[in-house]
Design a protein around this motif. Structure first.
Motif, short mmCIF file in Angstrom:
data_model
loop_
_atom_site.label_atom_id
_atom_site.label_comp_id
_atom_site.label_asym_id
_atom_site.label_seq_id
_atom_site.Cartn_x
_atom_site.Cartn_y
_atom_site.Cartn_z
N TRP A 249 -0.54 9.21 -55.32
CA TRP A 249 -0.20 9.83 -54.04
C TRP A 249 1.33 9.91 -53.97
O TRP A 249 2.03 9.14 -54.61
CB TRP A 249 -0.69 8.97 -52.85
N THR A 250 1.84 10.89 -53.21
CA THR A 250 3.29 10.94 -53.00
C THR A 250 3.60 10.78 -51.51
O THR A 250 2.69 10.83 -50.67
CB THR A 250 3.90 12.26 -53.51
N GLY A 251 4.86 10.59 -51.22
CA GLY A 251 5.25 10.34 -49.84
C GLY A 251 6.28 11.34 -49.34
O GLY A 251 6.89 12.08 -50.12
N THR A 252 6.47 11.40 -48.04
CA THR A 252 7.53 12.23 -47.44
C THR A 252 8.22 11.45 -46.32
O THR A 252 7.72 10.40 -45.89
CB THR A 252 6.98 13.52 -46.78
N MET A 253 9.33 11.98 -45.88
CA MET A 253 10.01 11.47 -44.70
C MET A 253 10.07 12.62 -43.69
O MET A 253 10.72 13.62 -43.94
CB MET A 253 11.44 11.08 -45.05
N CYS A 254 9.39 12.47 -42.55
CA CYS A 254 9.35 13.55 -41.55
C CYS A 254 10.22 13.17 -40.36
O CYS A 254 9.77 12.49 -39.43
CB CYS A 254 7.92 13.80 -41.10
N LEU A 255 11.46 13.62 -40.40
CA LEU A 255 12.42 13.28 -39.35
C LEU A 255 12.81 14.51 -38.53
O LEU A 255 12.67 14.53 -37.31
CB LEU A 255 13.70 12.69 -39.96
N THR A 256 13.33 15.51 -39.23
CA THR A 256 14.00 16.65 -38.58
C THR A 256 13.03 17.52 -37.80
O THR A 256 11.89 17.73 -38.21
CB THR A 256 14.70 17.48 -39.67
N GLU A 257 13.50 18.03 -36.67
CA GLU A 257 12.76 19.02 -35.89
C GLU A 257 13.68 20.24 -35.69
O GLU A 257 14.89 20.14 -35.94
CB GLU A 257 12.30 18.41 -34.57
N PRO A 258 13.11 21.36 -35.25
CA PRO A 258 13.95 22.56 -35.18
C PRO A 258 15.25 22.35 -34.40
O PRO A 258 16.29 22.89 -34.77
CB PRO A 258 13.04 23.57 -34.47
N HIS A 259 15.21 21.57 -33.35
CA HIS A 259 16.39 21.43 -32.49
C HIS A 259 17.19 20.17 -32.81
O HIS A 259 18.18 19.88 -32.14
CB HIS A 259 15.96 21.40 -31.03
N CYS A 260 16.76 19.38 -33.77
CA CYS A 260 17.53 18.17 -34.06
C CYS A 260 17.36 17.69 -35.49
O CYS A 260 16.27 17.70 -36.04
CB CYS A 260 17.23 17.05 -33.07
N GLY A 261 18.51 17.34 -36.08
CA GLY A 261 18.52 16.77 -37.41
C GLY A 261 19.27 15.46 -37.38
O GLY A 261 18.69 14.38 -37.47
N THR A 262 20.57 15.56 -37.17
CA THR A 262 21.39 14.37 -37.05
C THR A 262 21.00 13.53 -35.84
O THR A 262 20.93 12.31 -35.89
CB THR A 262 22.87 14.80 -36.92
N ASP A 263 20.73 14.23 -34.75
CA ASP A 263 20.53 13.55 -33.46
C ASP A 263 19.05 13.31 -33.21
O ASP A 263 18.42 13.99 -32.40
CB ASP A 263 21.11 14.45 -32.37
N LEU A 264 18.50 12.30 -33.89
CA LEU A 264 17.05 12.09 -33.84
C LEU A 264 16.56 11.62 -32.49
O LEU A 264 15.36 11.66 -32.21
CB LEU A 264 16.62 11.14 -34.96
N GLY A 265 17.49 11.18 -31.66
CA GLY A 265 17.09 10.80 -30.30
C GLY A 265 16.44 11.94 -29.53
O GLY A 265 15.74 11.72 -28.54
N LEU A 266 16.66 13.16 -29.99
CA LEU A 266 16.14 14.34 -29.28
C LEU A 266 14.74 14.76 -29.72
O LEU A 266 14.21 15.75 -29.21
CB LEU A 266 17.09 15.53 -29.50
N ILE A 267 14.11 14.02 -30.64
CA ILE A 267 12.83 14.51 -31.18
C ILE A 267 11.76 14.64 -30.09
O ILE A 267 11.76 13.91 -29.10
CB ILE A 267 12.26 13.63 -32.33
N LYS A 268 10.86 15.59 -30.32
CA LYS A 268 9.82 15.88 -29.32
C LYS A 268 8.41 15.53 -29.81
O LYS A 268 7.47 15.62 -29.03
CB LYS A 268 9.86 17.38 -28.98
N THR A 269 8.26 15.22 -31.09
CA THR A 269 6.93 14.88 -31.60
C THR A 269 6.41 13.65 -30.85
O THR A 269 7.13 12.67 -30.67
CB THR A 269 6.99 14.61 -33.12
N ARG A 270 5.18 13.76 -30.41
CA ARG A 270 4.59 12.73 -29.56
C ARG A 270 3.46 12.00 -30.28
O ARG A 270 2.71 12.61 -31.03
CB ARG A 270 4.00 13.35 -28.27
N ALA A 271 3.34 10.70 -30.00
CA ALA A 271 2.23 9.90 -30.55
C ALA A 271 1.53 9.21 -29.38
O ALA A 271 2.16 8.42 -28.67
CB ALA A 271 2.75 8.87 -31.54
#
Lengths: 603, 603
Positions: B159-181
């Protein structure tokens, strides 16, 4: 999609205020037509053409590229129509001689328009761009009959031109070319050989293509003294001067390139093509240089155009993109984050682009006045000085503006962060397109040898002195002006240092010619930074005068002074590195044998 | 087609002679397996794998790119087979913990292999490369059950892995992410949102993909303190741990990029995907940093690999291509022209590549020893020192090696002249691939803030002192050695200056926090040059000792001394520019309002 607005305000500043183009044009034979009103109208119309006709085809042209179908090249969608409108608008003939159907406006005006074309669609701009060089070569070296046949067609733009120099085994070293021209019984020659990297070598924009081709006659001396120049049309003109029989020249294949996909870079096969000698036998290289000098300045303008395009779009993004808070506290409290233009390092990148765009524009317009004089003036003394200075500045315009243009377009990508790497935003295309400008028409290394070896050292430094004297005069005039001290003091130092550095390299080179090559690229970059420092000092003076006199455009002038200050504080220090590297000499470069370079990985 | 030979001789020099890896490994828990013989055999086999399996797929992978068909990503021809052989060869598990099925060899060894992979096929290398980060995060923060389910599969490489951080409106500023859990009734969460720029987000190489995803819980505090980390498999493991039901995560589209075309850069849609919390709620960013630090060093290694690849091919071309005669007279009289390697400026470009390749290799291997210690040592004091130094060096490795890697790959193109711009030669691909390394895993600007702001100034300079003390000791020890004076004198000066510069910026920053950002990138580049100067001085000492002691490989050692000399004379002077730019401060950066930036073109 990227946007672009021609920098009309900045152009007006440099042309009307700083370099006094109105007086320059008024004193130029034929230039009296170029009144400020006429110039203004042409620039506005050119800006519109670039933005509305060329810009929309830039990304699509990159994606689509050119196709070779049945031996004919098809350009990307819309290119042909845009070219037709370009011809209809009379743009190709703007600065051409009225005797050849031109409008006789000053060449500098065409150079300004060229910046706009390069900024919006470099690949497209190379189709008409190459024609100028071909026309120049025929104008200077063609027979009357050749001029009658080809020149007005090129000037009008219904035919286009190429320069066929490079072959698979030689680019810089044209003495090695293998293309042969055998005289026929009439005045024609039969050409056989293969040329590569022929920009606009074939396409569907114009009804005929006029190739200017370097080849060797059967009795040619070896090396670069045995090269002759020929004109080889795609279609041989019939008795009425219209395209007639297909000639034995064709596109064998298209190169797959990093960028400028919309321009057809052709392998051209000459299979018994009929050609006609231009100029004297074996003197082709000198004729070609007529084309090359103009082409080199043209490539410098490409670097400038791409810089401006990248700057404008990076600026728009930096104002729009919200990311992180300013280190000194939130600036846009109503928003979830601050626009990234608040961050000092983003500003550093934008100002680097802005300074190279505005500095490059000043350099081009400064050199363009000399082009006007060389081409049009009937004052011998003025012409000689302009020729000398233009000779010195040409390699700087070409290599410095393309080196910093590549840097600037990369800063544009960097401002966009990861999005800069994505095609859709258009920023990476500017980098790919800019990459060729450091290579073609003589690499940076070749320009640097031309500057330091041919222009500066071969004249015993006299050529350089023409320029450093002008800078010295400027510094002297401003010596007592405390308001200009921040610029004039470092400039005066650099100007003196330039002469000393040159002397130092010259002395070393007397013992070992390789010292010229060892210093050359650092010397060229140093020269570029000092040249822009001089122009920024003049710009600052002009802007400060305007502010002192009172103006309703104070924000523009303040920004200009600040850009000059940024240039002096944050870019000009690079000269410190170049000085040390020049002075280090060539020993560490020459020590290793070719084998020893590979000791770390070769078994 | 480009060729590549792993730089085994140079690796042996740095590892065995300069940094004494044999002793380092012998003292490392688990490292005793890594005897010189074992290491040698692994490196040779890795070199073979890279050259024979990966290199032939590099250009074809670039041309072909990835395809999204029916919601599944298809990688270029041959990628899947090469990956299978990679897994069969046991490469993914080389440095992993034996408890999780790994071979327990030191992490540094995997880093050396990584250079070879990046040099031959960066796009391919990113598929297994991302798995390491995901495995690290689970190893450090996952529950036992999560480790049992995912870790051995990742370690084995099935199996391989990924890192899912960036969203369309934020890369550096991850405090702005909108993905919800949203928590479910069992131990799982339902994730919804869109992630972009997900490298290896989907592909056909492995039977399952394990996404490590940043998202916000319903009760999350605002900003970066409200981010949690989740593991979200593409296929939910069934009771036997095999890929079972398809999860609600899929690739929505593939990005069209400047380079790394063979790697799938995905928009990943999480539509009610089932995920599992990794680590504590709201502490996801800290967990992610575990992955990010390793990833950042990995990106620095990418810069190094591309530099070496470009160098080797430019060298081959420069030896082969005949063009012009040497300025000091013909060197290859039997040939029509000299090979271009005789020209000093071509040598300058090759030596720039060589120095950055060898300097970068030393830096990576120096940092890699600290990685070994941090990961494996049971000596607390040694570990603490290694952690501190590694924290300081990580942004330098990442940003400096990618900045100079981009320069070096561009020098490679420049050595080829116009041919460098043509895809067929493979040199322009290295530039396009290198371009992303300055951007992802934190741009150069972000690394620079990490270095100057977080690492250096927040520790009151203490972190830096750990390193400058080491350099100081080295200089002191060599003070009386006239043979080393050419290196030690300038190094000692630079080392002292580094501290003073830091103090200067720190003082300014107390008044104005923006001064950190204004100095940061120049500070990082300065730091990189000084760090390489230290390592080149050590290399020169080692090489001079070998020469003094007598050796049958004198050419290698002489080349090493000369490369160090070139570095000191022709690259290190760049520090002079950076010092002035750092000291210039932020005033000229901060003066313009966002509006004023556009005064030259905006109406």
């Amino acid at each position: 999609m990227p946007d672009y607005q021609a920098p009309l305000r900045d152009l007006r500043f440099v042309m009307d205020e700083m370099l006094d183009y109105p007086t320059h044009y008024a004193g130029l034979p034929g230039g009296e037509e170029a009144t400020p009103d006429v110039v203004g109208a042409i620039l506005e119309e050119g800006a519109r053409f670039a933005r509305e006709e060329l810009l929309p085809l830039n990304q699509s042209g990159d994606l689509e590229g050119c196709l070779l179908e049945g031996g004919e090249v098809k350009t990307p969608k819309g290119f042909k129509e845009a070219y037709s409108r370009y011809v209809e608008g009379g743009w190709p003939s703007l600065a051409a001689d009225p005797e050849q159907g031109g409008q006789g406006l000053p060449p500098s005006l065409a150079m300004v328009l060229s910046e706009m074309i390069c900024a919006t669609n470099l690949a497209w701009g190379m189709y008409p761009g190459l024609s100028h060089g071909a026309a120049d070569a025929l104008r200077h070296h063609g027979t009357e009959a050749q001029q009658a046949t080809y020149l007005s067609k090129l000037v009008e733009g219904v035919w286009t031109g190429t320069m066929c120099l490079t072959e698979p085994h030689c680019g810089t070293d044209l003495g090695l070319i293998k293309t042969r021209a055998v005289p026929n019984e009439d005045d024609s020659y039969t050409l056989s050989g293969t040329k590569i990297f022929i920009s606009a070598g074939d396409h569907d924009l114009a009804e005929n293509i006029v190739h200017l081709v370097l080849a060797k006659l059967p009795d040619a001396p070896a090396g670069s003294k045995g090269i002759s120049l020929f004109v080889v049309p795609k279609f041989l003109p019939d008795a009425d001067g219209n395209p007639g029989a297909r000639n034995g020249v064709s596109c064998g294949s298209l190169e797959h390139k990093m960028g400028i996909h919309g321009n057809a870079t052709c392998v051209m096969n000459f299979d018994g093509a009929r050609g006609f000698l231009v100029g004297k036998p074996h003197k082709g290289l000198a004729c070609m240089f007529t084309m090359m000098n103009a082409a080199r300045i043209g490539v410098g303008i490409q670097g400038l155009g791409l810089t401006e395009a990248s700057f404008q779009n990076a600026l728009a993004y930096a104002r729009d993109r919200l990311q992180m808070r300013a280190l000194s506290g939130a600036k846009a409290e109503d928003k979830p984050a601050d626009p990234i233009i608040v961050h000092p390092d983003v500003r550093r990148m934008l100002l680097t682009q802005k300074a190279f765009a505005e500095g490059g524009r000043m350099l081009v317009l400064y050199a363009a006045q000399m082009v006007d004089v060389v081409e049009r003036s009937d004052d011998a003394e003025q012409t000689e000085r302009a020729e000398t200075l233009l000779g010195l500045l040409t390699p700087i315009v070409k290599a410095f503006l393309t080196e910093v243009g590549f840097e600037a377009t990369n800063e544009g990508v960097q401002v966009f962060g990861g999005h800069g790497f994505i095609q859709e935003w258009g920023m990476e295309q500017l980098v790919r397109d800019a990459r060729i400008t450091r290579l073609y028409e003589g690499t940076t290394g070749i320009q640097a040898l031309d500057l330091l070896g041919r222009k500066v050292l071969m004249s015993q430094g006299e050529t350089l002195k023409v320029f450093t004297k002008e800078i010295h005069k400027f510094c002297q005039a401003e010596e007592g002006n405390p308001d200009m001290a921040e610029f004039v003091r470092p400039l005066a130092k650099l100007n003196a240092e330039w002469g000393e550095l040159t002397m130092g390299v010259g002395m070393k080179a007397m013992n070992d010619r390789e010292e010229v090559g060892a210093a050359s690229v650092d010397y060229l970059m140093y020269s570029g930074y000092v040249t822009l420092a001089y122009l920024f000092a003049r710009a600052a003076k002009q802007a400060k005068s305007a502010l002192a006199a009172g103006t309703d455009d104070a924000a523009f002038y303040r920004a200009k002074v600040n850009t000059a200050r940024f240039y002096y504080e944050r870019l000009l220090p690079r000269t410190r590195a170049h000085v040390q590297m020049i002075q280090a000499g060539g020993e560490s470069l020459m020590a290793l044998s070719p084998d020893d370079f590979g000791r770390g990985f070769e078994i």
